[in-house]
Design an enzyme around this catalytic site. Structure first.
Site, mmCIF file in Angstrom:
data_model
loop_
_atom_site.group_PDB
_atom_site.id
_atom_site.type_symbol
_atom_site.label_atom_id
_atom_site.label_comp_id
_atom_site.label_asym_id
_atom_site.label_seq_id
_atom_site.Cartn_x
_atom_site.Cartn_y
_atom_site.Cartn_z
ATOM 1 N N SER A 15 0.796 -1.230 0.000
ATOM 2 C CA SER A 15 0.000 0.000 0.000
ATOM 3 C C SER A 15 0.824 1.274 0.000
ATOM 4 O O SER A 15 0.317 2.328 -0.368
ATOM 5 C CB SER A 15 -0.957 0.008 1.188
ATOM 6 O OG SER A 15 -1.944 -0.979 1.008
ATOM 7 N N CYS B 256 -7.712 2.161 0.117
ATOM 8 C CA CYS B 256 -8.663 1.450 -0.749
ATOM 9 C C CYS B 256 -7.967 0.917 -2.005
ATOM 10 O O CYS B 256 -7.557 1.681 -2.873
ATOM 11 C CB CYS B 256 -9.809 2.376 -1.138
ATOM 12 S SG CYS B 256 -10.979 1.610 -2.274
ATOM 13 N N HIS C 149 -15.513 -0.015 0.348
ATOM 14 C CA HIS C 149 -15.464 1.272 1.047
ATOM 15 C C HIS C 149 -16.590 2.203 0.621
ATOM 16 O O HIS C 149 -16.714 3.305 1.147
ATOM 17 C CB HIS C 149 -14.129 1.974 0.755
ATOM 18 C CG HIS C 149 -12.960 1.298 1.374
ATOM 19 N ND1 HIS C 149 -12.164 0.406 0.697
ATOM 20 C CD2 HIS C 149 -12.449 1.373 2.630
ATOM 21 C CE1 HIS C 149 -11.210 -0.031 1.499
ATOM 22 N NE2 HIS C 149 -11.363 0.528 2.676
#
Length: 187
Positions: free
Chosen positions: A75, A131, A118
């Protein structure tokens, strides 16, 4: 030393690597590869039995996972995509993307870490909530060339220059890489 000791405690009986950097200047604050070996064994004559036990050990304690292994960046890489998108105008702060928990590209399904999704997220929400779906979709808008260029701007794909033998540089895939891996234009 405090951070190094903490990593040593956390990584007892584990296999992996941990590197802690000072975000202000990139200084290495702690560096660890596990499993490891007792360096004291090299302070005395090294017997063939000891050497063979190290090089043939199934856990490969001589392999420095912190600088020789190639790990997906995960991420943290979303910031590279965001910077590339904002700088090239292929992303903006206000556009919302619907995250349902997964994204289909061709026959493959790429899941978000949050299975239920989300909902609608903009760039700031997507960064805050990490996300995956937002960045899968917007990564396509950014495009491979921009993604590759910005990856290099951020220093990915380069050796960092620490004094470690066999440091790996990492791979930033580009058109030529994918053509070689999957066949020209087949990716």
């Amino acid at each position: 030393a405090r951070i190094q000791n903490y990593l040593e405690d956390v990584m007892v009986d584990k296999k992996g690597a941990a590197v802690v950097l000072d975000p202000r200047n990139g200084d290495v604050l702690a560096f660890l590869s596990k499993p490891d070996y007792d360096p004291e064994i090299f302070s005395n004559p090294l017997t063939p039995e000891i050497w063979n036990s190290l090089v043939s050990h199934e856990q490969k304690p001589l392999y420095n996972r912190a600088c020789q292994s190639l790990y997906p960046p995960g991420s943290t890489y979303k910031i590279v995509v965001a910077a590339a998108g904002l700088e090239t105008g292929t992303m903006n702060l206000d556009e919302k993307i619907l995250c349902t928990g997964a994204y289909r590209l061709g026959r493959r399904i790429f899941e978000c870490w949050r299975r239920e999704g989300h909902g609608e997220v903009d760039l700031i929400d997507a960064i805050q909530q990490s996300c995956n779906v937002y960045f899968y979709k917007k990564g396509l808008d950014v495009g491979l060339k921009n993604w590759t260029d910005y990856s290099h701007y951020f220093g990915f794909g380069n050796k960092i220059g620490l004094d470690f033998p066999n440091e790996s540089a990492g791979v930033i895939p580009n058109k030529e890489y994918f053509d070689a891996k999957y066949g020209k234009g087949k990716w």
